[in-house]
Design a protein around this motif. Sequence first.
Motif, PDB file in Angstrom:
ATOM      1  N   PRO A   1       0.842  -1.081  -0.004  1.00  0.00           N
ATOM      2  CA  PRO A   1       0.073  -0.108   0.065  1.00  0.00           C
ATOM      3  C   PRO A   1       0.946   1.360  -0.133  1.00  0.00           C
ATOM      4  CG  PRO A   1       0.050  -1.066   2.122  1.00  0.00           C
ATOM      5  CD  PRO A   1       0.628  -1.980   1.368  1.00  0.00           C
ATOM      6  N   LEU A   2       0.297   2.283  -0.557  1.00  0.00           N
ATOM      7  CA  LEU A   2       0.778   3.756  -0.649  1.00  0.00           C
ATOM      8  C   LEU A   2      -0.071   4.499  -0.077  1.00  0.00           C
ATOM      9  CD1 LEU A   2       2.117   3.452  -4.613  1.00  0.00           C
ATOM     10  CD2 LEU A   2       3.565   3.030  -2.297  1.00  0.00           C
ATOM     11  N   TYR A   3       0.651   5.735   0.656  1.00  0.00           N
ATOM     12  CA  TYR A   3       0.031   6.644   1.085  1.00  0.00           C
ATOM     13  C   TYR A   3       0.209   7.722   0.287  1.00  0.00           C
ATOM     14  CZ  TYR A   3      -1.315   9.899   4.812  1.00  0.00           C
ATOM     15  OH  TYR A   3      -2.068  11.169   5.526  1.00  0.00           O
ATOM     16  N   LEU A   4      -1.105   8.392   0.048  1.00  0.00           N
ATOM     17  CA  LEU A   4      -1.055   9.513  -1.196  1.00  0.00           C
ATOM     18  C   LEU A   4      -1.096  10.766  -0.519  1.00  0.00           C
ATOM     19  CD1 LEU A   4      -0.910  10.156  -4.224  1.00  0.00           C
ATOM     20  CD2 LEU A   4      -3.282  10.292  -4.146  1.00  0.00           C
ATOM     21  N   VAL A   5      -0.183  11.697  -0.361  1.00  0.00           N
ATOM     22  CA  VAL A   5      -0.083  13.205   0.260  1.00  0.00           C
ATOM     23  C   VAL A   5       0.030  14.081  -0.895  1.00  0.00           C
ATOM     24  CG1 VAL A   5       2.319  12.999   0.749  1.00  0.00           C
ATOM     25  CG2 VAL A   5       0.927  14.398   2.085  1.00  0.00           C
ATOM     26  N   LYS A   6      -0.529  15.279  -0.639  1.00  0.00           N
ATOM     27  CA  LYS A   6      -0.477  16.427  -1.393  1.00  0.00           C
ATOM     28  C   LYS A   6       0.450  17.537  -0.906  1.00  0.00           C
ATOM     29  CE  LYS A   6      -3.257  19.558  -4.317  1.00  0.00           C
ATOM     30  NZ  LYS A   6      -4.632  20.221  -4.726  1.00  0.00           N
ATOM     31  N   THR A   7       1.518  17.558  -1.763  1.00  0.00           N
ATOM     32  CA  THR A   7       2.650  18.634  -1.204  1.00  0.00           C
ATOM     33  C   THR A   7       2.777  19.793  -2.234  1.00  0.00           C
ATOM     34  OG1 THR A   7       4.512  17.822  -2.778  1.00  0.00           O
ATOM     35  CG2 THR A   7       3.961  16.725  -0.685  1.00  0.00           C
ATOM     36  N   LYS A   8       3.457  20.790  -1.875  1.00  0.00           N
ATOM     37  CA  LYS A   8       3.523  21.944  -2.678  1.00  0.00           C
ATOM     38  C   LYS A   8       4.186  21.615  -4.132  1.00  0.00           C
ATOM     39  CE  LYS A   8       4.228  25.203   0.718  1.00  0.00           C
ATOM     40  NZ  LYS A   8       5.286  26.496   1.552  1.00  0.00           N
TER      41      LYS A   8
ATOM     42  N   ARG B   1      -7.272  20.905   5.256  1.00  0.00           N
ATOM     43  CA  ARG B   1      -8.502  21.333   5.847  1.00  0.00           C
ATOM     44  C   ARG B   1      -9.215  20.558   6.490  1.00  0.00           C
ATOM     45  NH1 ARG B   1      -8.919  25.921   3.188  1.00  0.00           N
ATOM     46  NH2 ARG B   1      -7.804  26.253   1.312  1.00  0.00           N
ATOM     47  N   LYS B   2      -9.047  19.088   6.498  1.00  0.00           N
ATOM     48  CA  LYS B   2      -9.860  18.048   7.177  1.00  0.00           C
ATOM     49  C   LYS B   2      -8.969  17.748   8.384  1.00  0.00           C
ATOM     50  CE  LYS B   2     -11.388  15.534   3.046  1.00  0.00           C
ATOM     51  NZ  LYS B   2     -11.363  14.176   2.389  1.00  0.00           N
ATOM     52  N   SER B   3      -9.512  17.042   9.504  1.00  0.00           N
ATOM     53  CA  SER B   3      -8.989  16.900  10.679  1.00  0.00           C
ATOM     54  C   SER B   3      -7.766  15.744  10.511  1.00  0.00           C
ATOM     55  CB  SER B   3      -9.996  16.219  11.714  1.00  0.00           C
ATOM     56  OG  SER B   3     -10.559  15.116  11.195  1.00  0.00           O
ATOM     57  N   PHE B   4      -6.814  15.830  11.494  1.00  0.00           N
ATOM     58  CA  PHE B   4      -5.869  14.869  11.539  1.00  0.00           C
ATOM     59  C   PHE B   4      -6.439  13.688  11.430  1.00  0.00           C
ATOM     60  CE2 PHE B   4      -2.338  12.914  13.829  1.00  0.00           C
ATOM     61  CZ  PHE B   4      -1.499  12.646  12.678  1.00  0.00           C
ATOM     62  N   ASP B   5      -7.366  13.389  12.395  1.00  0.00           N
ATOM     63  CA  ASP B   5      -7.863  11.833  12.278  1.00  0.00           C
ATOM     64  C   ASP B   5      -8.365  11.384  11.077  1.00  0.00           C
ATOM     65  OD1 ASP B   5      -7.182  12.084  14.919  1.00  0.00           O
ATOM     66  OD2 ASP B   5      -9.396  12.091  15.859  1.00  0.00           O
ATOM     67  N   THR B   6      -9.092  12.384  10.325  1.00  0.00           N
ATOM     68  CA  THR B   6      -9.583  12.094   8.840  1.00  0.00           C
ATOM     69  C   THR B   6      -8.217  11.722   7.802  1.00  0.00           C
ATOM     70  OG1 THR B   6     -11.479  13.226   9.249  1.00  0.00           O
ATOM     71  CG2 THR B   6     -11.161  12.595   7.034  1.00  0.00           C
ATOM     72  N   GLU B   7      -7.371  12.623   7.972  1.00  0.00           N
ATOM     73  CA  GLU B   7      -6.164  12.418   7.187  1.00  0.00           C
ATOM     74  C   GLU B   7      -5.386  10.899   7.376  1.00  0.00           C
ATOM     75  OE1 GLU B   7      -5.134  14.055   4.487  1.00  0.00           O
ATOM     76  OE2 GLU B   7      -6.563  15.842   4.829  1.00  0.00           O
ATOM     77  N   ILE B   8      -5.258  10.489   8.563  1.00  0.00           N
ATOM     78  CA  ILE B   8      -4.739   9.100   8.816  1.00  0.00           C
ATOM     79  C   ILE B   8      -5.608   8.121   9.000  1.00  0.00           C
ATOM     80  CG2 ILE B   8      -2.761  10.553  10.134  1.00  0.00           C
ATOM     81  CD1 ILE B   8      -4.030   9.616  12.748  1.00  0.00           C
ATOM     82  N   GLU B   9      -6.739   8.130   8.755  1.00  0.00           N
ATOM     83  CA  GLU B   9      -7.588   7.015   8.865  1.00  0.00           C
ATOM     84  C   GLU B   9      -7.264   5.843   8.130  1.00  0.00           C
ATOM     85  OE1 GLU B   9     -12.673   6.398   8.502  1.00  0.00           O
ATOM     86  OE2 GLU B   9     -11.625   8.234   7.879  1.00  0.00           O
ATOM     87  N   GLU B  10      -6.885   5.877   6.896  1.00  0.00           N
ATOM     88  CA  GLU B  10      -6.498   5.080   6.126  1.00  0.00           C
ATOM     89  C   GLU B  10      -5.400   4.112   6.778  1.00  0.00           C
ATOM     90  OE1 GLU B  10      -4.101   5.564   2.517  1.00  0.00           O
ATOM     91  OE2 GLU B  10      -5.169   7.537   2.440  1.00  0.00           O
TER      92      GLU B  10
END
Length: 244
Positions: free
Chosen positions: A131-138, A175-184
Amino acid sequence: MKIVICDDSIEDLIKIEKLLRKYMVSYTNTEIEVEKYSNPSQLYNKICGKELADIYILDMLMDEKSGIDIGSRIRKADSKNVIIYVTSSDDFALDAYRVQAARYLLKPIKEEEFFEALDYALASMEIKNGPLYLVKTKGGFVSIPYSKIEYIENASRVLDIHLTDGENIKSIFIRKSFDTEIEELLNDKSFLQVHKSFVINLKHVKRLTMNNVVMESGKSIPVSKARSAGAKKEYLIFASEQYR
């Protein structure tokens, strides 16, 4: 990751590469190597020599070796490689199905359909490589293997992702909560939230106490009082499962 394009029409080969390069703009931090072939026999011989790519974008109708010839050879070498066919005719869809092609696109290729095919191909590679964790950066989207994440800190609504090789990747403002961002991540038993602002990868824990956890890098992560007992329990369960 290696992506191969093969089309005996130089014009079409250039068009496909341009679309691929446009798609790759959002994956600037992902290492993607692109190889192009206008001679299908040359590619066929490389595959016979076990020189394999992860994703193949193949024209169906070519001289000497057809897209099906190449696809069949790929399947004999490794059944997990992703094949996307592009063609001017829909007469060979059944043949594409037989070699387990991911997509069958008609020329002229529509950008939306091509990008969707690549999304599917990359998702298939995630299953293959983990699995890969997708994160949006600059700099655009970055795909990070779960196995490379040591811990993540939420610092002023920016994800600070610490990797096992010492690299840090920072997201844009979330913009979302930290809990939502790390849920997956938390759906994977290797990850544990030990504090409202920290999630750790249990595979890279060196020592756990009531108040903190020391990672392999030497970094000490705080463990909140509310999560202390649960963190210790989860860590012991995880550790015991590693030695079964």
